[in-house]
Design a protein around this motif. Structure first.
Motif, PDB file in Angstrom:
ATOM      1  N   LEU A   1       7.211   0.586   2.509  1.00  0.00           N
ATOM      2  CA  LEU A   1       7.074   1.939   1.962  1.00  0.00           C
ATOM      3  C   LEU A   1       5.620   2.235   1.633  1.00  0.00           C
ATOM      4  CD1 LEU A   1      10.213   2.144  -0.350  1.00  0.00           C
ATOM      5  CD2 LEU A   1       9.841   3.365   1.812  1.00  0.00           C
ATOM      6  N   SER A   2       4.911   1.247   1.128  1.00  0.00           N
ATOM      7  CA  SER A   2       3.486   1.412   0.843  1.00  0.00           C
ATOM      8  C   SER A   2       2.705   1.672   2.134  1.00  0.00           C
ATOM      9  CB  SER A   2       2.965   0.170   0.131  1.00  0.00           C
ATOM     10  OG  SER A   2       1.600   0.283  -0.128  1.00  0.00           O
ATOM     11  N   GLU A   3       3.045   0.956   3.196  1.00  0.00           N
ATOM     12  CA  GLU A   3       2.393   1.159   4.492  1.00  0.00           C
ATOM     13  C   GLU A   3       2.715   2.542   5.061  1.00  0.00           C
ATOM     14  OE1 GLU A   3       3.826  -2.186   6.712  1.00  0.00           O
ATOM     15  OE2 GLU A   3       2.414  -3.568   5.764  1.00  0.00           O
ATOM     16  N   LEU A   4       3.952   2.983   4.900  1.00  0.00           N
ATOM     17  CA  LEU A   4       4.327   4.321   5.365  1.00  0.00           C
ATOM     18  C   LEU A   4       3.567   5.392   4.594  1.00  0.00           C
ATOM     19  CD1 LEU A   4       8.202   3.948   5.798  1.00  0.00           C
ATOM     20  CD2 LEU A   4       6.440   3.879   7.591  1.00  0.00           C
ATOM     21  N   SER A   5       3.402   5.181   3.301  1.00  0.00           N
ATOM     22  CA  SER A   5       2.639   6.121   2.482  1.00  0.00           C
ATOM     23  C   SER A   5       1.179   6.189   2.948  1.00  0.00           C
ATOM     24  CB  SER A   5       2.707   5.709   1.015  1.00  0.00           C
ATOM     25  OG  SER A   5       1.994   6.610   0.207  1.00  0.00           O
ATOM     26  N   ARG A   6       0.586   5.043   3.248  1.00  0.00           N
ATOM     27  CA  ARG A   6      -0.801   5.032   3.755  1.00  0.00           C
ATOM     28  C   ARG A   6      -0.894   5.721   5.113  1.00  0.00           C
ATOM     29  NH1 ARG A   6      -0.881  -0.003   1.315  1.00  0.00           N
ATOM     30  NH2 ARG A   6      -0.484  -1.128   3.234  1.00  0.00           N
ATOM     31  N   TYR A   7       0.088   5.492   5.970  1.00  0.00           N
ATOM     32  CA  TYR A   7       0.107   6.162   7.274  1.00  0.00           C
ATOM     33  C   TYR A   7       0.183   7.670   7.078  1.00  0.00           C
ATOM     34  CZ  TYR A   7       1.719   7.670  11.862  1.00  0.00           C
ATOM     35  OH  TYR A   7       1.834   8.321  13.082  1.00  0.00           O
ATOM     36  N   LEU A   8       1.026   8.095   6.176  1.00  0.00           N
ATOM     37  CA  LEU A   8       1.168   9.523   5.900  1.00  0.00           C
ATOM     38  C   LEU A   8      -0.141  10.106   5.371  1.00  0.00           C
ATOM     39  CD1 LEU A   8       3.329  11.691   6.032  1.00  0.00           C
ATOM     40  CD2 LEU A   8       4.084  10.993   3.761  1.00  0.00           C
ATOM     41  N   GLN A   9      -0.783   9.413   4.448  1.00  0.00           N
ATOM     42  CA  GLN A   9      -2.063   9.876   3.909  1.00  0.00           C
ATOM     43  C   GLN A   9      -3.115  10.006   5.002  1.00  0.00           C
ATOM     44  OE1 GLN A   9      -2.976   7.013   0.858  1.00  0.00           O
ATOM     45  NE2 GLN A   9      -1.384   7.788  -0.521  1.00  0.00           N
ATOM     46  N   ALA A  10      -3.144   9.057   5.909  1.00  0.00           N
ATOM     47  CA  ALA A  10      -4.133   9.079   6.995  1.00  0.00           C
ATOM     48  C   ALA A  10      -3.868  10.203   7.993  1.00  0.00           C
ATOM     49  CB  ALA A  10      -4.143   7.732   7.718  1.00  0.00           C
ATOM     50  N   ASN A  11      -2.647  10.729   8.016  1.00  0.00           N
ATOM     51  CA  ASN A  11      -2.280  11.756   8.984  1.00  0.00           C
ATOM     52  C   ASN A  11      -2.009  13.121   8.362  1.00  0.00           C
ATOM     53  OD1 ASN A  11      -1.764  10.555  11.902  1.00  0.00           O
ATOM     54  ND2 ASN A  11      -1.285   8.988  10.384  1.00  0.00           N
ATOM     55  N   LEU A  12      -2.340  13.300   7.092  1.00  0.00           N
ATOM     56  CA  LEU A  12      -2.025  14.555   6.403  1.00  0.00           C
ATOM     57  C   LEU A  12      -2.599  15.787   7.104  1.00  0.00           C
ATOM     58  CD1 LEU A  12      -2.272  13.829   2.579  1.00  0.00           C
ATOM     59  CD2 LEU A  12      -0.264  14.496   3.899  1.00  0.00           C
ATOM     60  N   LEU A  13      -3.860  15.728   7.461  1.00  0.00           N
ATOM     61  CA  LEU A  13      -4.504  16.897   8.072  1.00  0.00           C
ATOM     62  C   LEU A  13      -3.796  17.295   9.359  1.00  0.00           C
ATOM     63  CD1 LEU A  13      -6.756  18.976   8.024  1.00  0.00           C
ATOM     64  CD2 LEU A  13      -8.188  17.351   9.236  1.00  0.00           C
ATOM     65  N   LEU A  14      -3.553  16.348  10.234  1.00  0.00           N
ATOM     66  CA  LEU A  14      -2.889  16.658  11.501  1.00  0.00           C
ATOM     67  C   LEU A  14      -1.447  17.107  11.289  1.00  0.00           C
ATOM     68  CD1 LEU A  14      -4.246  13.774  13.725  1.00  0.00           C
ATOM     69  CD2 LEU A  14      -4.916  16.173  13.775  1.00  0.00           C
ATOM     70  N   LEU A  15      -0.766  16.489  10.337  1.00  0.00           N
ATOM     71  CA  LEU A  15       0.613  16.861  10.035  1.00  0.00           C
ATOM     72  C   LEU A  15       0.683  18.307   9.547  1.00  0.00           C
ATOM     73  CD1 LEU A  15       3.597  16.013   9.705  1.00  0.00           C
ATOM     74  CD2 LEU A  15       3.009  15.292   7.391  1.00  0.00           C
ATOM     75  N   PHE A  16      -0.197  18.681   8.630  1.00  0.00           N
ATOM     76  CA  PHE A  16      -0.202  20.053   8.124  1.00  0.00           C
ATOM     77  C   PHE A  16      -0.615  21.041   9.208  1.00  0.00           C
ATOM     78  CE2 PHE A  16       0.499  18.451   3.909  1.00  0.00           C
ATOM     79  CZ  PHE A  16       1.081  19.527   3.242  1.00  0.00           C
ATOM     80  N   GLU A  17      -1.587  20.680  10.033  1.00  0.00           N
ATOM     81  CA  GLU A  17      -1.978  21.568  11.138  1.00  0.00           C
ATOM     82  C   GLU A  17      -0.782  21.824  12.052  1.00  0.00           C
ATOM     83  OE1 GLU A  17      -5.325  19.894  13.201  1.00  0.00           O
ATOM     84  OE2 GLU A  17      -6.735  20.445  11.620  1.00  0.00           O
ATOM     85  N   ASP A  18      -0.055  20.782  12.393  1.00  0.00           N
ATOM     86  CA  ASP A  18       1.112  20.922  13.254  1.00  0.00           C
ATOM     87  C   ASP A  18       2.182  21.784  12.585  1.00  0.00           C
ATOM     88  OD1 ASP A  18       2.299  20.185  15.793  1.00  0.00           O
ATOM     89  OD2 ASP A  18       3.681  18.914  14.664  1.00  0.00           O
TER      90      ASP A  18
END
Length: 88
Positions: free
Chosen positions: A63-80
């Protein structure tokens, strides 16, 4: 409606429509993978907070790794997510 964002090492990240809460845009996010017994492991949370409200089958480390992955991809996720919202 859920939108596919990524699939990495058998873990799929999908997300829902942007919603506004407390003056902040949020995106519900869902991680999922097939478990060894044929069932599914999942983690449901929200971005940009990158916290999970429900999960099954993922360890605390995962879950910690998934949270870090999400943090690293926030900009692209929100753009999409904004592109999909604007296209509706």
């Amino acid at each position: 409606m859920k939108y596919l964002y990524s699939k990495v090492d058998g873990v799929t990240l999908t997300y829902g429509r942007i919603r506004r809460r407390g003056g902040i845009d949020e995106i519900p996010v869902y991680f999922e993978r097939e478990s060894q017994n044929g069932d599914f492991d999942f983690a449901e949370g929200v971005a940009p907070q990158c916290v999970f409200h429900r999960s099954k089958g993922f360890s605390e480390l995962e879950l910690s790794e998934l949270s870090r992955y999400l943090q690293a991809n926030l900009l692209l996720l929100f753009e999409d997510a904004y592109e999909k919202r604007d296209a509706s």
